[in-house]
Structures are given as structure tokens and as C-alpha cells.
Design a protein around this motif. Sequence first.
Motif, PDB file in Angstrom:
ATOM      1  N   MET A  71       0.849  -1.156   0.000  1.00 29.80           N
ATOM      2  CA  MET A  71       0.000   0.000   0.000  1.00 29.80           C
ATOM      3  C   MET A  71       0.903   1.229   0.000  1.00 29.80           C
ATOM      4  O   MET A  71       1.857   1.306   0.759  1.00 29.80           O
ATOM      5  CB  MET A  71      -0.879  -0.045   1.257  1.00 29.80           C
ATOM      6  CG  MET A  71      -1.783   1.101   1.428  1.00 29.80           C
ATOM      7  SD  MET A  71      -2.861   1.037   2.915  1.00 29.80           S
ATOM      8  CE  MET A  71      -2.571  -0.524   3.659  1.00 29.80           C
ATOM      9  N   HIS A  72       0.621   2.171  -0.878  1.00 31.64           N
ATOM     10  CA  HIS A  72       1.373   3.419  -0.971  1.00 31.64           C
ATOM     11  C   HIS A  72       0.446   4.562  -0.580  1.00 31.64           C
ATOM     12  O   HIS A  72      -0.582   4.770  -1.213  1.00 31.64           O
ATOM     13  CB  HIS A  72       1.875   3.644  -2.398  1.00 31.64           C
ATOM     14  CG  HIS A  72       2.709   2.523  -2.918  1.00 31.64           C
ATOM     15  ND1 HIS A  72       4.054   2.442  -2.667  1.00 31.64           N
ATOM     16  CD2 HIS A  72       2.396   1.432  -3.644  1.00 31.64           C
ATOM     17  CE1 HIS A  72       4.525   1.349  -3.226  1.00 31.64           C
ATOM     18  NE2 HIS A  72       3.537   0.713  -3.828  1.00 31.64           N
ATOM     19  N   LEU A  73       0.788   5.300   0.461  1.00 32.22           N
ATOM     20  CA  LEU A  73      -0.029   6.407   0.925  1.00 32.22           C
ATOM     21  C   LEU A  73       0.458   7.718   0.319  1.00 32.22           C
ATOM     22  O   LEU A  73       1.611   7.833  -0.101  1.00 32.22           O
ATOM     23  CB  LEU A  73       0.025   6.486   2.453  1.00 32.22           C
ATOM     24  CG  LEU A  73      -0.414   5.229   3.203  1.00 32.22           C
ATOM     25  CD1 LEU A  73      -0.299   5.450   4.708  1.00 32.22           C
ATOM     26  CD2 LEU A  73      -1.817   4.812   2.825  1.00 32.22           C
ATOM     27  N   ASN A  74      -0.430   8.704   0.266  1.00 35.41           N
ATOM     28  CA  ASN A  74      -0.081  10.014  -0.292  1.00 35.41           C
ATOM     29  C   ASN A  74       1.100  10.658   0.416  1.00 35.41           C
ATOM     30  O   ASN A  74       1.816  11.465  -0.165  1.00 35.41           O
ATOM     31  CB  ASN A  74      -1.278  10.963  -0.246  1.00 35.41           C
ATOM     32  CG  ASN A  74      -2.342  10.574  -1.234  1.00 35.41           C
ATOM     33  OD1 ASN A  74      -2.086   9.887  -2.211  1.00 35.41           O
ATOM     34  ND2 ASN A  74      -3.563  11.012  -0.989  1.00 35.41           N
ATOM     35  N   SER A  75       1.319  10.318   1.665  1.00 28.68           N
ATOM     36  CA  SER A  75       2.417  10.895   2.438  1.00 28.68           C
ATOM     37  C   SER A  75       3.777  10.346   2.013  1.00 28.68           C
ATOM     38  O   SER A  75       4.809  10.837   2.448  1.00 28.68           O
ATOM     39  CB  SER A  75       2.211  10.600   3.924  1.00 28.68           C
ATOM     40  OG  SER A  75       2.318   9.202   4.157  1.00 28.68           O
ATOM     41  N   GLY A  76       3.758   9.318   1.168  1.00 30.27           N
ATOM     42  CA  GLY A  76       4.993   8.679   0.764  1.00 30.27           C
ATOM     43  C   GLY A  76       5.275   7.401   1.544  1.00 30.27           C
ATOM     44  O   GLY A  76       6.175   6.645   1.204  1.00 30.27           O
ATOM     45  N   LEU A  77       4.506   7.165   2.584  1.00 33.85           N
ATOM     46  CA  LEU A  77       4.663   5.955   3.388  1.00 33.85           C
ATOM     47  C   LEU A  77       4.206   4.744   2.581  1.00 33.85           C
ATOM     48  O   LEU A  77       3.180   4.781   1.918  1.00 33.85           O
ATOM     49  CB  LEU A  77       3.824   6.069   4.664  1.00 33.85           C
ATOM     50  CG  LEU A  77       3.841   4.873   5.610  1.00 33.85           C
ATOM     51  CD1 LEU A  77       5.227   4.704   6.215  1.00 33.85           C
ATOM     52  CD2 LEU A  77       2.807   5.073   6.706  1.00 33.85           C
ATOM     53  N   GLU A  78       4.988   3.690   2.617  1.00 35.66           N
ATOM     54  CA  GLU A  78       4.633   2.438   1.967  1.00 35.66           C
ATOM     55  C   GLU A  78       4.505   1.366   3.036  1.00 35.66           C
ATOM     56  O   GLU A  78       5.360   1.248   3.906  1.00 35.66           O
ATOM     57  CB  GLU A  78       5.693   2.034   0.947  1.00 35.66           C
ATOM     58  CG  GLU A  78       5.802   3.001  -0.209  1.00 35.66           C
ATOM     59  CD  GLU A  78       6.812   2.546  -1.242  1.00 35.66           C
ATOM     60  OE1 GLU A  78       7.184   1.356  -1.259  1.00 35.66           O
ATOM     61  OE2 GLU A  78       7.229   3.395  -2.034  1.00 35.66           O
ATOM     62  N   LEU A  79       3.425   0.596   2.966  1.00 34.42           N
ATOM     63  CA  LEU A  79       3.166  -0.452   3.944  1.00 34.42           C
ATOM     64  C   LEU A  79       2.989  -1.787   3.245  1.00 34.42           C
ATOM     65  O   LEU A  79       2.346  -1.867   2.209  1.00 34.42           O
ATOM     66  CB  LEU A  79       1.888  -0.160   4.732  1.00 34.42           C
ATOM     67  CG  LEU A  79       1.847   1.125   5.531  1.00 34.42           C
ATOM     68  CD1 LEU A  79       0.449   1.389   6.038  1.00 34.42           C
ATOM     69  CD2 LEU A  79       2.814   1.032   6.684  1.00 34.42           C
ATOM     70  N   ALA A  80       3.525  -2.817   3.841  1.00 29.28           N
ATOM     71  CA  ALA A  80       3.306  -4.188   3.391  1.00 29.28           C
ATOM     72  C   ALA A  80       2.934  -4.994   4.632  1.00 29.28           C
ATOM     73  O   ALA A  80       3.645  -4.946   5.637  1.00 29.28           O
ATOM     74  CB  ALA A  80       4.547  -4.748   2.735  1.00 29.28           C
ATOM     75  N   ILE A  81       1.821  -5.681   4.557  1.00 27.25           N
ATOM     76  CA  ILE A  81       1.338  -6.443   5.707  1.00 27.25           C
ATOM     77  C   ILE A  81       1.175  -7.891   5.274  1.00 27.25           C
ATOM     78  O   ILE A  81       0.470  -8.169   4.301  1.00 27.25           O
ATOM     79  CB  ILE A  81      -0.010  -5.884   6.207  1.00 27.25           C
ATOM     80  CG1 ILE A  81       0.154  -4.425   6.592  1.00 27.25           C
ATOM     81  CG2 ILE A  81      -0.540  -6.700   7.376  1.00 27.25           C
ATOM     82  CD1 ILE A  81      -1.134  -3.680   6.754  1.00 27.25           C
ATOM     83  N   PRO A  82       1.823  -8.822   5.965  1.00 28.15           N
ATOM     84  CA  PRO A  82       1.670 -10.231   5.602  1.00 28.15           C
ATOM     85  C   PRO A  82       0.199 -10.653   5.689  1.00 28.15           C
ATOM     86  O   PRO A  82      -0.469 -10.384   6.692  1.00 28.15           O
ATOM     87  CB  PRO A  82       2.513 -10.974   6.636  1.00 28.15           C
ATOM     88  CG  PRO A  82       3.459  -9.948   7.174  1.00 28.15           C
ATOM     89  CD  PRO A  82       2.727  -8.636   7.095  1.00 28.15           C
ATOM     90  N   SER A  83      -0.291 -11.282   4.646  1.00 19.21           N
ATOM     91  CA  SER A  83      -1.709 -11.643   4.596  1.00 19.21           C
ATOM     92  C   SER A  83      -2.114 -12.590   5.721  1.00 19.21           C
ATOM     93  O   SER A  83      -3.261 -12.562   6.165  1.00 19.21           O
ATOM     94  CB  SER A  83      -2.067 -12.247   3.243  1.00 19.21           C
ATOM     95  OG  SER A  83      -1.303 -13.403   2.988  1.00 19.21           O
TER      96      SER A  83
END
Length: 62
Positions: free
Chosen positions: A1-13
Amino acid sequence: MHLNSGLELAIPSHLVEGLTDATPVALADIEVSPTGLGLHWPQLDADLYVPALLQGQFGSPS
């Protein structure tokens, strides 16, 4: 997931309720709500609220 703030998140399913046993094909079929605050996997009938993910809540208390 890429947020407008530049933060990128990856969450193990396997940590997310409703996504634990999902196939890669089902996980790839994802929709973002019009507000950008919700994620929906139609093949899994699973929904997540992005602010809750940021708070570390990966599903219901059960």
C-alpha cells in the motif's frame, strides 16, 4: 500500500483476518474505496479499514 504521504506499507496476509488462506490471485484482486480509507477483496468478501491497519488492528477482536 502506498499512501499520499509517501509511506509504503506491506502487511503479511496471514496476519489479516479474512486473508489468511487467500491465494495470490485473490489477494491481487483488490479495490480501494472512493474515500481511499477502505480496502476490499471481492473474491474473499473481505474488507479492511486503512486507519485501523495503521493502528495495528488486523481484524475483529476474535
